[in-house]
Scaffold this motif. Sequence first.
Motif, PDB file in Angstrom:
ATOM      1  N   LYS A 231      36.081 -17.269 -28.145  1.00  0.00           N
ATOM      2  CA  LYS A 231      35.808 -15.897 -28.568  1.00  0.00           C
ATOM      3  C   LYS A 231      35.027 -15.815 -29.878  1.00  0.00           C
ATOM      4  O   LYS A 231      35.218 -14.901 -30.676  1.00  0.00           O
TER       5      LYS A 231
ATOM      6  N   GLU B 113      28.701 -14.027 -24.190  1.00  0.00           N
ATOM      7  CA  GLU B 113      30.074 -14.238 -24.634  1.00  0.00           C
ATOM      8  C   GLU B 113      31.004 -14.638 -23.489  1.00  0.00           C
ATOM      9  O   GLU B 113      32.129 -15.089 -23.722  1.00  0.00           O
TER      10      GLU B 113
ATOM     11  N   ASP C  57      35.026 -16.954 -23.360  1.00  0.00           N
ATOM     12  CA  ASP C  57      36.141 -16.010 -23.268  1.00  0.00           C
ATOM     13  C   ASP C  57      37.405 -16.626 -22.698  1.00  0.00           C
ATOM     14  O   ASP C  57      38.427 -15.954 -22.522  1.00  0.00           O
TER      15      ASP C  57
END
Length: 721
Positions: free
Chosen positions: A26, A39, A43
């Motif tokens: 993250k 992203e 994650d």
Amino acid sequence: MNLLVVIYLLIPLALCQDKLDNLAYKKLTWQTSQIYSSEKAVDGLYTDRSPAGNQCAISKPSPTNVTWLVDLGDQTLFESRFRNFSLYLSNTTIREDGFMCFHENGEVNGSNLILTVGCEGTGQFVIYHNSRESKSPGDGFSEEAYIELCEVQVIGCPLSFWGHGCSKQCPKNCLEHCRYSTGECIGICSQGFTGKSCENYERVNMALHRPTFQLNTVSERHPSSRLVDGKQSELHINNNQCSSTCNYQCYAMWRVDLQNTRRIERIVVYSRTDNVEWGEDNDFARKLLGFSIIVSNTTDLRDGVVCYDNTDYNISTTPSVVDIFCSVVGRYVIYYNERLPGVTYPELYSQYAFADLCEVEVYGCPVPGYGHEDSACTIPCSQMCKNYLENLSYMKQTWLSSPFDGSSDKAVDGRFTSRSISDQQCTISQPNATITWWVNLGKVYMIDHIVMYFRTENLEWGINNGYTAAFLGFSLYISNTTEKEDGILCHHDTTYTRQTIPDHVSIECPYHGQYVIFYNERLPGVTYPSGYSSKAYGDLCEVEVYGCPSPVADISQCSNPCPENCEECFPGTGYCIRCKRGFEGIACEMVCQAMIKKYSIERHNNYTGSLEDLHTSKGVTFFGDYRVSIDMFLTEESKNVASISFTVHKTSDVMVTTVEGRDFRGLAFNRVTKEKEHWDMTVPTSIFSTAYLVSIGPLARPSFTLSNLRLPLRKCYKNTR
């Protein structure tokens, strides 16, 4: 704070890892273009690796290249894995400012979608980069570059810790950092310490049996010389290993005369304990509090430097044996303590000053005749001759990408009294989008710092001088080739403005290398900070590269090199510690492996790396479904080869041939077949034979690797070249 890390980059499956260890989890990410967000790769989700699962970072296709990066938030050291891509570790978002950690070269196939790649370094940004600029469709590469990352995990620890959960500390005497997986020191050990865990100490106790002096010795039966007798097994005054001073004294002083100026690294002080448990109830702990160690070139402690001042300890924390690291040069080592009237000392300090000690050890190296007394004293030259560094770039070979007048060597001619183009003391470039200038130092050196003098046109330097804009944003690289990408970024200017940039800069650059490379750019389409020139320039009036020849013997100005074929020698003696491959002897003057004057490869399409890597454990991998002939032509002095040995991987059939003469007389042939994945092969030669040519012919199906090649001679010969 810098981080020590190991990176596991998982595409598209992941090992089970603790999220506390995954430094990429993250964190901030970026990619050049995206269909699904960058992203998604950090994650922690990767159970569904299809586009519909919305758990993967997916880019738009590009005809040239794509880039993905993760900001770890601090400098890291890592290991990683992936397929058909490059991984970079950088302290900026620009991959060229860092170094390439890994480049995939056929390791990934349809049945192998998870790779673990060992790769260690320090940096802040982990950058994934893929390109199709030099790849053709049909060679196993897609037509366009993609990002399809389902998870990127960066596993690591803060500096000084290692292991799962970062629960283990690095070795005590390991500076910087240790391996995440093993704890092995990969920074440097404290001076004098060696070994994988910095567990070995290789220094001389220079205080042993040297002259001593002490104020107010309590008894002649316990003289001050007891502190340098090498005995500290019994810390009781009655066991004749300790000394003591009288009561009711405001001052306590003991010193040892090393009888010559010495480079001191470490001092160990053993307090008297009388074999009573150490702590608040031991009166000798109170007496030890507040002491200082001074190193001086006279017997007056006021002429010296304070090496250690015991003000951080209290009665609960002070040890009975104080281990002090102190890099200083001097002759007298002085222990001093005081309890002055009218001065309030911390709680539980003794009322009076004492020197109740049992041993003082002083470790280091002699300065005169450096290296003769103890061969383990191998402090790098740059630490010993900081005031005598040489300009290594003077009159060396140079090159400039866009020269104005065809000249690039004016930057190393020693002349820069005038920094105007009219006086011909400066290297002048044509303005361009990129500028590269380099100097070839001739061989690998240990560099200390670099000084650059910019063109000023002899006008007042400042915001009104147009050349202040030309040098903003420059970079310096140290490399062993002419390519900056092969080296390490020494400096990248991101802070200077036209108001603050000086007309000459001195940049610390403590790296080994042969080429110093100046680079600047003004790329089209890129927005640079205010004040930057519109084009890049390389107008340099002088570039001075200061350092010591490496390796060197440690004498004045570091000008006595080790033997030519020696990788490392004892300073001051010229005796070689480690010779280059194939050489032996204290001066590496004996050639004991056959010297190859020429390589020739028949029937090959492609192979990795350099053919010199055949002699290393890394080896060379050849590709193609046929027998490859690796021919090595030997020098005249190397014909008495005793045997040919090597390691082969992924081949079951090897032919080894030796040829005695240029007309192919005396051909000797050996063929070995083994149904093994990985095996070693040794072929002895006839005791009376000589070899002009050695040929190794493995069968490639579809590839094989050959490594650890050795060609020992029956009799070494002296190298006279």
